[in-house]
Design an enzyme around this catalytic site. Structure first.
Site, short mmCIF file in Angstrom:
data_model
loop_
_atom_site.label_atom_id
_atom_site.label_comp_id
_atom_site.label_asym_id
_atom_site.label_seq_id
_atom_site.Cartn_x
_atom_site.Cartn_y
_atom_site.Cartn_z
N GLY A 1 33.31 38.42 38.21
CA GLY A 1 33.69 38.46 39.61
C GLY A 1 34.57 39.65 39.94
O GLY A 1 34.40 40.32 40.96
N GLU A 2 35.53 39.93 39.06
CA GLU A 2 36.41 41.07 39.26
C GLU A 2 35.66 42.39 39.10
O GLU A 2 35.96 43.38 39.78
CB GLU A 2 37.58 41.01 38.28
N PHE A 3 34.66 42.40 38.21
CA PHE A 3 33.84 43.61 38.07
C PHE A 3 33.13 43.93 39.38
O PHE A 3 33.02 45.10 39.77
CB PHE A 3 32.82 43.44 36.95
#
EC number: 2.4.99.12
Length: 414
Positions: A58-60
């Protein structure tokens, strides 16, 4: 406190190394880190480097639009992307815009000194969170410009407690904070951090671009066959129980379902399939069959979900009944109603926003699921209203990436 932390971090890693013998994910976590420094050997001492760290997938996705812009603006810089979690690394380990993709070393003093020396980044970008004390200290010592992007802070966090001074000092190692909301800015201001801008979430830029790509998937078109279709994405067992109950007991004849489980392990897929009483097919079985005859399609591969949402009349996004909500911005960009489970969405600003403005609704159990999807099937006006709210919300919140790029261009010469 530093001494105690360093003891605990070594103890924690020793425990993980023992437990990895019995856990597949921990095994990836440990073994993957054995390759980190070998991969970083490809970085030369005279290379100019941008380092981007994402905890997981998700952060990527939040980092991705920034990376794409950096690659254009700074073509001579190398890109290093690190992950903390196997669920991010295993999916994006071959990301084509990165020169190196690897695991972030465990936060021991020795590891981080070696890591920063090898990478020697012009800029360190940490996405949303991941505040590792030794790593942040080493970045400060090396005078590395370090920014947090798409950050979100809550008053419950240790930084803002009367006894959180030790952790609070590590926030002062950041050169700048790009946060998602005013609350985060105010919390940082209250602890004397003024280098903050409310830029929003870079994922809005990412998902808004999905509309400009070709989202056609012939298999999905043949399966849908112009029929009302519910897409359930990134589902866990708890989500599947609600979906299957509805399919088996309440679904209408002119209603189809596409389920994209979070875990595509073969045994889990078969377990899901066997629980469904209606005619069901796997995506991997799509060839040489009449897909329009099936009521349920289970996606047993990865990488298609964003495009599949474009075929949905309504979407259910999984994770909220289990460990944490998955990405609701992807279906929102296609202008469809969004339903998700549980009450574990407080960490997700977009979830709070969409509930507040009426584009999304939550369910807690099978009864809630059946009620809301029965209503959505009958009420096209409600579907259109919720869908328009969601699409407008996406378009209203684009622009975070450019704000971050403006800062980088001012602080990092080409």
């Amino acid at each position: 406190m530093n001494f105690l932390y360093n003891i605990l971090i070594h103890v924690a890693y020793f425990i993980i190394q023992c437990l990895n013998l019995f856990n597949k994910k921990l095994k990836l976590f440990v073994n993957g880190r054995k390759e980190t420094f070998k991969k970083l050997a490809s970085i030369n001492s005279n290379d100019r480097v941008f380092w981007i760290h994402a905890a997981s997938l998700g952060e990527f996705e939040q980092a991705r639009p920034i990376i794409e812009k950096l690659k254009i603006k700074y073509p001579n810089h190398k890109i290093v992307v690190t992950f903390f979690s196997p669920s991010g690394y295993e999916i994006r380990k071959n990301y084509h815009l990165a020169d190196v993709v690897c695991y972030l070393p465990f936060d021991t003093k020795r590891n981080v000194k070696r890591f920063i020396k090898l990478v020697h980044p012009d800029l360190a970008i940490i996405v949303k969170y991941e505040f590792w004390p030794n790593l942040l200290n080493e970045l400060k010592k090396s005078n590395t410009t370090t920014i947090l992007v798409s950050g979100i802070f809550r008053k419950e966090q240790l930084f803002f407690k009367s006894y959180g001074q030790w952790m609070r000092k590590f926030l002062h190692t950041f050169s700048f904070f790009f946060v998602q909301n005013e609350i985060s800015k105010e919390l940082l201001n209250d602890i004397n951090l003024k280098n903050v801008d409310v830029s929003g979430d870079t994922r809005f830029d990412r998902v808004s671009e999905i509309l400009n790509q070709d989202n056609t998937i012939e298999t999905i078109e043949l399966f849908k066959n112009n029929t009302y279709t519910v897409v359930a994405g990134s589902t866990w067992k708890e989500d599947d129980e609600c979906i299957v109950n509805y399919i088996n007991n309440q679904a209408k004849k002119d209603e189809k379902f596409i389920i994209a489980p979070h875990n595509i392990d073969k045994s889990k897929i078969e377990e899901l399939r066997n629980s469904i009483l209606e005619k069901t097919i796997l995506y991997s079985e799509r060839n040489n069959v009449n897909l329009s005859e099936y009521k349920v399609l289970i996606i047993d591969n990865i990488g298609l979900l964003a495009k599949i949402y474009s075929y949905a009349n309504a979407a259910y996004v999984g994770g909220g009944l289990a460990t944490g909500l998955h990405n609701i911005l992807e279906p929102a960009t296609f202008g469809i109603p969004i339903i998700f489970g549980g009450n574990k969405h407080q960490k997700f600003q977009e979830a709070l926003d969409l509930i507040a403005i009426g584009g999304a609704k939550t369910i807690l159990n099978t009864s809630d699921f059946s009620n809301i999807f029965t209503i959505l099937k009958k009420d096209i006006n409600l579907r259109v209203k919720m869908g328009n709210i969601n699409q407008n919300y996406i378009q209203h919140n684009v622009g975070a990436t450019q704000k971050i790029l403006n800062y980088i261009e001012k602080n990092i010469p080409s």
